[in-house]
Design a protein around this motif. Sequence first.
Motif, mmCIF file in Angstrom:
data_model
loop_
_atom_site.group_PDB
_atom_site.id
_atom_site.type_symbol
_atom_site.label_atom_id
_atom_site.label_comp_id
_atom_site.label_asym_id
_atom_site.label_seq_id
_atom_site.Cartn_x
_atom_site.Cartn_y
_atom_site.Cartn_z
ATOM 1 N N PHE A 144 0.813 -1.219 0.000
ATOM 2 C CA PHE A 144 0.000 0.000 0.000
ATOM 3 C C PHE A 144 0.848 1.270 0.000
ATOM 4 N N SER A 145 2.106 1.173 -0.431
ATOM 5 C CA SER A 145 2.997 2.337 -0.431
ATOM 6 C C SER A 145 2.562 3.360 -1.478
ATOM 7 N N ILE A 146 2.917 4.620 -1.267
ATOM 8 C CA ILE A 146 2.511 5.696 -2.186
ATOM 9 C C ILE A 146 3.430 5.760 -3.403
ATOM 10 N N ASN A 147 4.622 5.153 -3.306
ATOM 11 C CA ASN A 147 5.564 5.136 -4.422
ATOM 12 C C ASN A 147 6.240 3.769 -4.434
ATOM 13 N N LYS A 148 5.750 2.870 -5.297
ATOM 14 C CA LYS A 148 6.217 1.489 -5.298
ATOM 15 C C LYS A 148 7.710 1.371 -5.601
ATOM 16 N N SER A 149 8.219 2.180 -6.522
ATOM 17 C CA SER A 149 9.632 2.105 -6.896
ATOM 18 C C SER A 149 10.536 2.485 -5.730
ATOM 19 N N VAL A 150 10.250 3.634 -5.106
ATOM 20 C CA VAL A 150 11.047 4.068 -3.953
ATOM 21 C C VAL A 150 10.893 3.089 -2.807
ATOM 22 N N SER A 151 9.686 2.643 -2.552
ATOM 23 C CA SER A 151 9.447 1.719 -1.438
ATOM 24 C C SER A 151 10.184 0.404 -1.638
ATOM 25 N N PHE A 152 10.276 -0.066 -2.875
ATOM 26 C CA PHE A 152 10.931 -1.356 -3.111
ATOM 27 C C PHE A 152 12.452 -1.236 -3.094
ATOM 28 N N PHE A 153 13.004 -0.333 -3.892
ATOM 29 C CA PHE A 153 14.461 -0.220 -4.011
ATOM 30 C C PHE A 153 15.076 0.716 -2.971
ATOM 31 N N GLY A 154 14.253 1.551 -2.350
ATOM 32 C CA GLY A 154 14.770 2.501 -1.384
ATOM 33 C C GLY A 154 15.111 3.827 -2.027
ATOM 34 N N LEU A 155 15.142 4.873 -1.226
ATOM 35 C CA LEU A 155 15.476 6.207 -1.708
ATOM 36 C C LEU A 155 16.954 6.269 -2.088
ATOM 37 N N GLU A 156 17.245 6.920 -3.192
ATOM 38 C CA GLU A 156 18.628 7.048 -3.631
ATOM 39 C C GLU A 156 19.468 7.699 -2.534
ATOM 40 N N GLY A 157 20.582 7.078 -2.212
ATOM 41 C CA GLY A 157 21.457 7.582 -1.158
ATOM 42 C C GLY A 157 21.247 6.901 0.178
ATOM 43 N N TRP A 158 20.125 6.176 0.314
ATOM 44 C CA TRP A 158 19.814 5.506 1.586
ATOM 45 C C TRP A 158 19.593 4.020 1.395
ATOM 46 N N ARG A 159 18.784 3.661 0.410
ATOM 47 C CA ARG A 159 18.518 2.267 0.068
ATOM 48 C C ARG A 159 18.015 1.473 1.276
ATOM 49 N N GLY A 160 16.997 2.049 1.928
ATOM 50 C CA GLY A 160 16.381 1.358 3.050
ATOM 51 C C GLY A 160 15.002 0.836 2.693
ATOM 52 N N GLY A 161 14.818 0.432 1.433
ATOM 53 C CA GLY A 161 13.524 -0.001 0.953
ATOM 54 C C GLY A 161 13.164 -1.428 1.328
ATOM 55 N N PHE A 162 12.046 -1.879 0.771
ATOM 56 C CA PHE A 162 11.510 -3.205 1.059
ATOM 57 C C PHE A 162 12.518 -4.306 0.730
ATOM 58 N N LEU A 163 13.236 -4.168 -0.387
ATOM 59 C CA LEU A 163 14.222 -5.179 -0.785
ATOM 60 C C LEU A 163 15.309 -5.322 0.271
ATOM 61 N N THR A 164 15.788 -4.200 0.784
ATOM 62 C CA THR A 164 16.813 -4.235 1.834
ATOM 63 C C THR A 164 16.282 -4.910 3.094
ATOM 64 N N VAL A 165 15.056 -4.566 3.488
ATOM 65 C CA VAL A 165 14.448 -5.163 4.684
ATOM 66 C C VAL A 165 14.295 -6.664 4.512
ATOM 67 N N ILE A 166 13.803 -7.089 3.342
ATOM 68 C CA ILE A 166 13.606 -8.517 3.082
ATOM 69 C C ILE A 166 14.926 -9.270 3.152
ATOM 70 N N LEU A 167 15.978 -8.716 2.563
ATOM 71 C CA LEU A 167 17.280 -9.377 2.586
ATOM 72 C C LEU A 167 17.835 -9.464 4.007
ATOM 73 N N MET A 168 17.670 -8.400 4.786
ATOM 74 C CA MET A 168 18.137 -8.424 6.173
ATOM 75 C C MET A 168 17.421 -9.506 6.977
ATOM 76 N N LEU A 169 16.110 -9.577 6.842
ATOM 77 C CA LEU A 169 15.333 -10.573 7.581
ATOM 78 C C LEU A 169 15.609 -11.981 7.068
ATOM 79 N N PHE A 170 15.843 -12.115 5.761
ATOM 80 C CA PHE A 170 16.180 -13.418 5.185
ATOM 81 C C PHE A 170 17.452 -13.979 5.811
ATOM 82 N N PHE A 171 18.486 -13.158 5.891
ATOM 83 C CA PHE A 171 19.743 -13.645 6.453
ATOM 84 C C PHE A 171 19.671 -13.808 7.965
ATOM 85 N N ALA A 172 18.835 -13.014 8.637
ATOM 86 C CA ALA A 172 18.617 -13.256 10.068
ATOM 87 C C ALA A 172 18.024 -14.633 10.274
ATOM 88 N N LEU A 173 17.066 -15.024 9.424
ATOM 89 C CA LEU A 173 16.462 -16.358 9.502
ATOM 90 C C LEU A 173 17.474 -17.452 9.184
#
Length: 476
Positions: free
Chosen positions: A82-111
């Motif tokens: 339900f994000s307002i900007n799917k591209s930014v939400s998925f890949f993250g904001l340029e310069g920060w890259r804290g988007g959904f992909l980053t979160v998923i990868l972090m949680l994946f490796f934690a598991l």
Amino acid sequence: MRKYITWGYLIIICTILPLYMKDGYYMLGESKGLLYLGVSAAFALVLVLFERKKLLSGIDKESFAFFGLMAFLFSNIISFVFSINKSVSFFGLEGWRGGFLTVILMLFFALVFSGQELFSKYVTAALLLTPAFEFVLGILGRFGIYPIAIAHQNNSFVATIGNINWYVGFLSVFVSLGVGLCYTEKLFSKEFFLLALYEILGLVALLTQGSESGGLVIIGAFLLLLFRSLGSRKSFLKMSAQFFILGLSMEIVDILMLAFGSLYNYQDNLLVQACSGFKGLILMASAFFLYRLSRLFEEISGKWRGKLFTEVLLFALGIGIAVAVYKLRSSFGYGFGNGRGLIWSISADMFHTLSPWRKLVGVGQDGFYSYAYSVPEIADSLLNTFPGNKLTNAHCELLTMLIERGLLGAVTYLFFMGTILCAFIKNKKERAATICALPVIAYFLNSLVSFSTVTSTPYLMLAIGIGLSSCKSEIS
């Protein structure tokens, strides 16, 4: 094979990512963010392709901590959908890259790491080499010594990590890990002295870097360790040694400032002030006195009253928190925390402008900036307050999460952190559980006045996974 793939990933992330700089400090977050995404996605793909049958083996799917992680994962999926900007939400904001992909990868490796075997001392040593190098670079840099020429260098940047907020986030994980590793080693063994050296370098770097939020890292790690140590006399003796090391680190900072204070290239701050006036020597003497007193009572078979000591500490902590809250309320204003008071006020106004649905699910990962400048009254306030600069987060991870992932994301994040800490704290017999609990509390306290970065949060998640792997046999 799975073991060596995960070990390889861990070593690359802990050695190459902190050092990597494409164009010096220019767009450093972007270069590190893309490197993290590339390396993590590649290793995740290899694990899925070659180890898919064993990928979830060893993971305790019945534990409360696993449920907390799944709840946080679910809330992130909802926020992205339900994000307002799917591209930014998925890949993250340029310069920060804290988007959904980053979160998923972090949680994946934690598991993945939660079902992994514990590591050998040689792997652990390899993981600590680059952080130790970053400690040294940070200390030298604060006194104007730059052994590595880095483009766009200025006093706000430390080592190869970035500005002081990024650096403290990095230190919150790796210094607290060093504290835990040293604490759990046999006193005065060869390994103890090597880890004590690592810890001293980390503490000196933390005390000199310039951001006062480093004090939260020290308070969190040492308080949690103190609570863990009151259960037995042997543990308290180890804790006395830790306070001695902290005092020694403070005294080293005091000596550095007395000898080279004119070269110190950042503004005066509370941490440097806390080390002045030989306070480190006082702490060292107090720690030695407590150590000898405890040994004396041990020799005369004096009873250890761990429960009483814990109750006294809890009472003192309660009073300390009450006093801190009172002082915070009386001194809070727009100028609080180098302007954080104003940023938090604007962020609170942003949350109030959200619709009820957006208050629940948020605007999407890394969507703080996009939403802030899409609301005319908020945008005007930001442009007038921070002319020429862009506000990309609330400088409080929980407040940022409240806007980006809503109440659902913030509540599940707190639930996740709570279940992890409970799992670690209850597992008193596990060395790794004690070691990995310290970065969780240190990172969390620092995040209250800071933000998530690719040089801190992924390491926290890895520490959580490694800690859970040590707990799964006893905590359910």
